[in-house]
Scaffold this motif. Structure first.
Motif, PDB file in Angstrom:
ATOM      1  N   UNK A  60       0.864  -1.147  -0.042  1.00  0.00           N
ATOM      2  CA  UNK A  60       0.086  -0.084   0.205  1.00  0.00           C
ATOM      3  C   UNK A  60       1.207   1.260  -0.007  1.00  0.00           C
ATOM      4  N   UNK A  61       1.739   1.359   0.637  1.00  0.00           N
ATOM      5  CA  UNK A  61       2.708   2.333   0.806  1.00  0.00           C
ATOM      6  C   UNK A  61       3.550   2.615  -0.336  1.00  0.00           C
ATOM      7  N   UNK A  62       3.944   1.658  -1.077  1.00  0.00           N
ATOM      8  CA  UNK A  62       4.883   1.818  -2.316  1.00  0.00           C
ATOM      9  C   UNK A  62       3.717   2.184  -3.301  1.00  0.00           C
ATOM     10  N   UNK A  63       2.421   1.634  -3.476  1.00  0.00           N
ATOM     11  CA  UNK A  63       1.554   2.349  -4.195  1.00  0.00           C
ATOM     12  C   UNK A  63       1.293   3.675  -4.088  1.00  0.00           C
ATOM     13  N   UNK A  64       1.112   4.228  -2.720  1.00  0.00           N
ATOM     14  CA  UNK A  64       0.804   5.696  -2.664  1.00  0.00           C
ATOM     15  C   UNK A  64       1.973   6.189  -2.813  1.00  0.00           C
ATOM     16  N   UNK A  65       3.190   5.837  -2.701  1.00  0.00           N
ATOM     17  CA  UNK A  65       4.443   6.779  -3.095  1.00  0.00           C
ATOM     18  C   UNK A  65       4.530   6.800  -4.566  1.00  0.00           C
ATOM     19  N   UNK A  66       4.081   5.776  -5.116  1.00  0.00           N
ATOM     20  CA  UNK A  66       4.187   5.705  -6.860  1.00  0.00           C
ATOM     21  C   UNK A  66       3.167   6.638  -7.201  1.00  0.00           C
ATOM     22  N   UNK A  67       1.983   6.820  -6.880  1.00  0.00           N
ATOM     23  CA  UNK A  67       0.927   7.760  -7.183  1.00  0.00           C
ATOM     24  C   UNK A  67       1.462   9.149  -6.736  1.00  0.00           C
ATOM     25  N   UNK A  68       2.123   9.364  -5.517  1.00  0.00           N
ATOM     26  CA  UNK A  68       2.532  10.667  -5.282  1.00  0.00           C
ATOM     27  C   UNK A  68       3.850  11.123  -6.130  1.00  0.00           C
ATOM     28  N   UNK A  69       4.288  10.204  -6.789  1.00  0.00           N
ATOM     29  CA  UNK A  69       5.651  10.454  -7.601  1.00  0.00           C
ATOM     30  C   UNK A  69       6.860  10.846  -6.592  1.00  0.00           C
ATOM     31  N   UNK A  70       6.878   9.853  -5.500  1.00  0.00           N
ATOM     32  CA  UNK A  70       7.912   9.875  -4.401  1.00  0.00           C
ATOM     33  C   UNK A  70       8.666   8.648  -4.643  1.00  0.00           C
ATOM     34  N   UNK A  71      10.036   8.897  -4.481  1.00  0.00           N
ATOM     35  CA  UNK A  71      10.737   7.693  -4.569  1.00  0.00           C
ATOM     36  C   UNK A  71      11.399   7.248  -3.180  1.00  0.00           C
ATOM     37  N   UNK A  72      11.702   6.140  -2.844  1.00  0.00           N
ATOM     38  CA  UNK A  72      12.014   5.698  -1.609  1.00  0.00           C
ATOM     39  C   UNK A  72      13.465   6.559  -1.161  1.00  0.00           C
ATOM     40  N   UNK A  73      14.304   6.699  -2.166  1.00  0.00           N
ATOM     41  CA  UNK A  73      15.505   7.381  -1.940  1.00  0.00           C
ATOM     42  C   UNK A  73      15.344   8.787  -1.424  1.00  0.00           C
ATOM     43  N   UNK A  74      14.495   9.219  -1.881  1.00  0.00           N
ATOM     44  CA  UNK A  74      13.660  10.793  -1.643  1.00  0.00           C
ATOM     45  C   UNK A  74      13.353  10.950  -0.025  1.00  0.00           C
ATOM     46  N   UNK A  75      12.834   9.711   0.383  1.00  0.00           N
ATOM     47  CA  UNK A  75      12.529   9.847   1.736  1.00  0.00           C
ATOM     48  C   UNK A  75      13.668   9.737   2.839  1.00  0.00           C
ATOM     49  N   UNK A  76      14.610   9.060   2.494  1.00  0.00           N
ATOM     50  CA  UNK A  76      15.788   9.023   3.236  1.00  0.00           C
ATOM     51  C   UNK A  76      16.678  10.092   3.020  1.00  0.00           C
ATOM     52  N   UNK A  77      16.419  10.953   1.792  1.00  0.00           N
ATOM     53  CA  UNK A  77      17.371  12.161   1.489  1.00  0.00           C
ATOM     54  C   UNK A  77      17.148  13.281   2.346  1.00  0.00           C
ATOM     55  N   UNK A  78      18.285  13.667   3.183  1.00  0.00           N
ATOM     56  CA  UNK A  78      18.378  14.798   3.964  1.00  0.00           C
ATOM     57  C   UNK A  78      17.753  14.652   5.455  1.00  0.00           C
ATOM     58  N   UNK A  79      17.488  13.283   5.558  1.00  0.00           N
ATOM     59  CA  UNK A  79      17.310  12.642   6.859  1.00  0.00           C
ATOM     60  C   UNK A  79      18.741  12.568   7.644  1.00  0.00           C
ATOM     61  N   UNK A  80      18.619  12.904   8.953  1.00  0.00           N
ATOM     62  CA  UNK A  80      19.886  12.651   9.737  1.00  0.00           C
ATOM     63  C   UNK A  80      20.014  11.196   9.903  1.00  0.00           C
ATOM     64  N   UNK A  81      21.121  10.559   9.801  1.00  0.00           N
ATOM     65  CA  UNK A  81      21.161   9.262  10.045  1.00  0.00           C
ATOM     66  C   UNK A  81      21.396   9.039  11.519  1.00  0.00           C
ATOM     67  N   UNK A  82      20.616   8.078  12.186  1.00  0.00           N
ATOM     68  CA  UNK A  82      20.740   7.858  13.687  1.00  0.00           C
ATOM     69  C   UNK A  82      22.256   7.712  14.070  1.00  0.00           C
ATOM     70  N   UNK A  83      22.493   8.635  15.072  1.00  0.00           N
ATOM     71  CA  UNK A  83      23.838   8.534  15.384  1.00  0.00           C
ATOM     72  C   UNK A  83      24.185   7.256  16.094  1.00  0.00           C
ATOM     73  N   UNK A  84      25.433   6.669  15.757  1.00  0.00           N
ATOM     74  CA  UNK A  84      25.785   5.573  16.503  1.00  0.00           C
ATOM     75  C   UNK A  84      26.190   5.799  17.910  1.00  0.00           C
TER      76      UNK A  84
END
Length: 136
Positions: A60-84
Motif C-alpha cells: 500500500x505504501x509503495x503504491x501511494x508513493x508511486x501515485x505521489x511520484x515519491x521515490x524511496x531514496x527521496x524519503x531518506x534524503x536529507x534525513x539525519x542518520x541515527x547517530x551510532x
C-alpha cells in the motif's frame, strides 16, 4: 537437550528409549506431542498472517508513493542518520609527575591509576612525591 532431540528424531533410538513404557503411557505421550504440534502450527499460522499483513501495508505504501511520484531514496534524503552510540574518547590527562629510572628513561605519571615502579621505589626510599611534580 541435543541428546534428547537426537533420540526423539531417530526411530530406533526412540524405540529403545521408550521400551519400558506401557501402551497407555505411550498414548499419553502421543496426546501431549499432538498438543505441542497443534500449538506450533497455530504459532506459525499467526506469524504467516502477521507477515502477510506487513507485506500488504508495504505494498500500500509503495503504491501511494508511486501515485505521489515519491521515490524511496527521496524519503531518506536529507534525513539525519541515527547517530551510532559511540563513546567519545576523552583526551588523555597530561602527566603530573616525572622521574628518570635507573636506565635513564623518563617515566611520567598522571597521578591516576597504578603508580610506576620507579616512582614507587623512590617514595619507599623516603623521597617526597612533590619533588617529582612537573609543574611546581
Amino acid at each position: 537437550m541435543s541428546e534428547f532431540i537426537d533420540i526423539l528424531t531417530h526411530g530406533r533410538r526412540l524405540k529403545a528409549a521408550v521400551k519400558e513404557l506401557s501402551v497407555q503411557e505411550l498414548e499419553e505421550v502421543q496426546e501431549k506431542l499432538a498438543k505441542v504440534i497443534a500449538d506450533r502450527r497455530e504459532e506459525e499460522a499467526e506469524l504467516k498472517k502477521l507477515e502477510a499483513e506487513k507485506q500488504r501495508k508495504i505494498d500500500e505504501l509503495k503504491k501511494a508513493m508511486a501515485e505521489a511520484g515519491i521515490d524511496a531514496s527521496e524519503l531518506l534524503e536529507g534525513e539525519a542518520k541515527p547517530a551510532a552510540k559511540t563513546k567519545r574518547k576523552r583526551a588523555p590527562k597530561p602527566p603530573k609527575y616525572a622521574i628518570v629510572d635507573a636506565n635513564g628513561e623518563r617515566i611520567t605519571w598522571t597521578g591516576q591509576g597504578r603508580m610506576p615502579n620507579a616512582l614507587k621505589n623512590a617514595l619507599n626510599k623516603g623521597d617526597s612525591l612533590e619533588t617529582y611534580l612537573i609543574n611546581k
